[in-house]
Design an enzyme around this catalytic site. Structure first.
Site, PDB file in Angstrom:
ATOM      1  N   GLY A  13       0.827  -1.210   0.000  1.00  0.00           N
ATOM      2  CA  GLY A  13       0.000   0.000   0.000  1.00  0.00           C
ATOM      3  C   GLY A  13       0.851   1.245   0.000  1.00  0.00           C
ATOM      4  CB  ILE A 143      -0.091   4.236   6.613  1.00  0.00           C
ATOM      5  CG1 ILE A 143      -0.968   3.099   6.099  1.00  0.00           C
ATOM      6  CG2 ILE A 143       0.273   5.174   5.481  1.00  0.00           C
ATOM      7  CD1 ILE A 143      -2.364   3.555   5.667  1.00  0.00           C
ATOM      8  CG  ASP A 144      -0.968  -0.806   8.235  1.00  0.00           C
ATOM      9  OD1 ASP A 144      -1.936  -0.024   8.309  1.00  0.00           O
ATOM     10  OD2 ASP A 144      -0.891  -1.712   7.390  1.00  0.00           O
ATOM     11  N   GLY A 191      -6.423  -0.100   9.302  1.00  0.00           N
ATOM     12  CA  GLY A 191      -5.694  -0.906  10.272  1.00  0.00           C
ATOM     13  C   GLY A 191      -6.457  -2.182  10.592  1.00  0.00           C
ATOM     14  NE  ARG A 192      -9.219  -5.640   6.263  1.00  0.00           N
ATOM     15  CZ  ARG A 192     -10.506  -5.478   6.566  1.00  0.00           C
ATOM     16  NH1 ARG A 192     -10.989  -5.889   7.710  1.00  0.00           N
ATOM     17  NH2 ARG A 192     -11.323  -4.898   5.712  1.00  0.00           N
ATOM     18  CD  GLN A 303      -7.059   5.848   6.586  1.00  0.00           C
ATOM     19  OE1 GLN A 303      -6.850   5.769   7.774  1.00  0.00           O
ATOM     20  NE2 GLN A 303      -8.152   5.356   6.038  1.00  0.00           N
TER      21      GLN A 303
END
Lengths: 416, 416
Positions: A13, A143-144, A191-192, A303
């Site tokens: 991503g 980003i996570d 955010g999984r 985002q």
């Protein structure tokens, strides 16, 4: 005379600053006198088709470097492709090394998250196994914020800044009504598995903003009855209620909240099963059971792509990890990733290290349990202290015709 | 000695620059020597409860004026409240005038869209009917850009800038994948009746961005079969497909596309009927019938609250219409709204006028039919020429702790 070339790829991503890391690798390769700086068009998947880009044709001068830093998403194109295990799949590895040798590529850089670091691990393992001299370095990006060893990952600070800044605007917007009953806004954040991004909602709190009323991370079980009771109470006491939830929140029995929206075999007017995010599931429940107006907002890809509001700290760190990865490979290092160490959090001071990729690849780092407070409905001040420095500073966009200008490989997405 | 006071209210959906108009009214009232500058807390609905704010307590100096300009949403709080017809409802009008007289308020300003201008019309009509001396002036505000007479409305330029800038980022993001099949992104933009906001998607096109593949406005019938055929063709030819749709698109038979998602009597796992936007309806159909990954993005309230990316042109015009409304009322005008006339579009030059509110209230202005082209799938270059000047320029946010600072009436939304 033989050339000394490098190749760099972007994977997974995109983020708002993934191109700053690319800019860092490019700047270092130029400084270190490499001949060609190749880019993988669409990561290792494109590389396997020998789809290479000569980056120097696109990044010609320092103005281009600055534009690249201000360009969201993967300039080179990305992919989601995991290398198979070496045993029984040698041909795919041999092909990669063959393409590297044919193009006189000494070092390969991969900018990405957990899966991408696995690619670096596999390639460096294979090189060691076969006695190959090429070097492989990982450049952290997600980003996570869920990579281990490094204090944080480039891409996170900018996403956090966007989430907190947008949330302030959403809270302002929702506060303007509510003369009779409040509207309950549920903001769904990416955010999984890890709640780092959703935790960033807490950064909106300050002298001019009360922040969200509750924050739910996937690390803690989501208690639906408790949630509804809290929303009811808040709606009785307040003129505005705003809640931040991670897309990955799940019940104690393991079911994702987002799955509850499509639990029946509902089909829409066209006969299609309809899927929703967890914010839609929650707003439906709030509207139906509490009789309140409720609005679901998903930040979606905004985002991870909002470079116009990127954190300067994040941009600079992203650039530096790219630069240092190239420098380390040039010095002979391989099978490692550049990490960020926070020497001092206030005033903020960092150091960069390199670390064995085997300790990083495929490992996910969650938000510490002790930072999740108030029965799983908020994050602590420790989180805010951790994250605040990461969102500091801005880089003025280059505005052309009223809009931020980007540097693009191909303007058109028509296939040739 | 009697005081000379004014009151100002904000009404309807907020915008990124509604507070610039408030700042304009306040600045003019100070310049013109009015004693008290009252704000209606939650518009005319709050005014009826005599819920007044002394704005001077909050806006003390020029720094506060600058912060107010950078604050999204209605600083004073908003409402959605339409005055009833005068006949048979005199008591509500008498109450408003009684509160005005009690507080020595000479002029009333209402910052809003169609419904708010109706309030100004009714109040000025009533004043004329009863021989009252108070003056009533409308200050245009709506992201929908659907007020007549004025070339455009404050609030529109900033929403358009946000939509176009965010769309550039969404397009970049989506372009990074698509090595095999494209993801079809459907972006849903506000506008139930008028397509002005959705048209702004066209502004994203430029030297570095191909822009959206299709743009659908509510002014033209939506042909589902034609849409699906076009998506199929685009997906075969392209690595990225991005489509902008207005929330208000409807079929030739009058049904809204968003209604098709809840056409059956589906209930979710909790027994609730689930409602979706039109982008979700379309992405479900694309996924099911074309087997393509498809993502719905709703800009939601972000598009009306993104003051961090507001247009300076818009901010300045919003301020000026507020200022001039106060000046006009001071000169004895009543029952009118300030309008913007574009004297020259390139280079951009405007003039301000005032116009009879009766020609404005309750009239909606759609996007001209001749600007909707390609069988209702795009907007013309004439639109782009019209809108480009409105998104020009930025006003640097005041950043505190990494986030834009706002000026707020009440930080807490707990009811007292």
């Amino acid at each position: 005379m033989a050339q000394r070339n490098i190749v760099v790829g972007q994977s997974g991503g995109p983020t708002a600053v993934i191109n700053s890391s690319l800019a860092g690798v490019v700047a270092a390769a130029k400084d270190l006198g490499y001949d060609k700086i190749y880019g993988m068009h669409h990561g290792i998947q494109g590389f396997l088709n020998e789809d290479l880009v000569d980056i120097s044709e696109y990044v010609k001068d320092k103005n281009d470097i600055e534009l690249l830093k201000r360009t969201p998403s993967a300039f080179l194109g990305s992919c989601r492709f995991k290398l198979p295990k070496i045993e029984g799949n040698e041909e795919i590895y041999d092909k990669i090394f063959e393409i590297m040798e044919k193009n006189e590529i000494e070092c390969l850089f991969y900018i990405g998250g957990n899966d991408s670091m696995d690619t670096i691990k596999m390639l460096s393992d294979y090189a060691e196994l076969k006695g190959k001299k090429q070097r492989f370095m990982g450049v952290p990006k997600t980003i996570d914020n869920d990579l281990p060893i490094t204090d944080h990952t480039p891409g996170y600070g900018s996403a956090a800044k966007y989430i907190a800044a947008s949330l302030k605007e959403v809270i302002r917007d929702n506060s303007s009504f509510g003369i009779e009953k409040p509207t309950v806004v549920v903001v769904e954040i990416m955010g999984r598995h890890a709640g780092w991004l959703t935790a960033a909602a807490a950064l909106s709190r300050g002298e001019d903003c009360e922040g969200p009323d509750m924050i739910y991370l996937p690390e803690a079980d989501f208690d639906m009855d408790d949630f509804m009771a809290r929303v009811k109470k808040l709606s009785e006491e307040k003129s505005s209620v705003v809640i931040a939830v991670s897309e990955g929140i799940k019940l104690a029995d393991g079911r994702f909240v987002c799955e509850l929206g499509s639990a029946s075999d509902y089909v829409d007017a066209f006969g299609h099963k309809q899927l929703s995010g967890c914010a839609v599931v929650l707003t439906n429940k709030i509207q139906s059971e509490l009789g309140l107006k409720s609005r679901a907002i998903e930040y979606s890809t905004l985002q991870r792509a909002a470079t116009h509001l990127a954190s300067l700290t994040d941009i600079n760190e992203a650039f530096t990890v790219g630069y240092l990865a190239c420098k380390a490979a040039d010095e002979g290092k391989t099978g490692m990733m550049v990490t960020i160490e926070v020497v001092n959090r206030d005033p903020y001071e960092v150091a960069y290290n390199i670390y064995d990729i085997h300790a990083i690849a495929n490992v996910e780092r969650p938000v510490p349990a002790e930072w999740i407070v108030n029965n799983g409905t908020d994050v602590s001040e420790e989180y805010v202290k951790y994250a605040r420095p990461l969102i500091m500073g801005e880089l003025t966009p280059m505005m052309v015709e009223g809009l931020p200008r980007h540097l693009v490989l191909n303007k058109s997405t028509y296939r040739k």
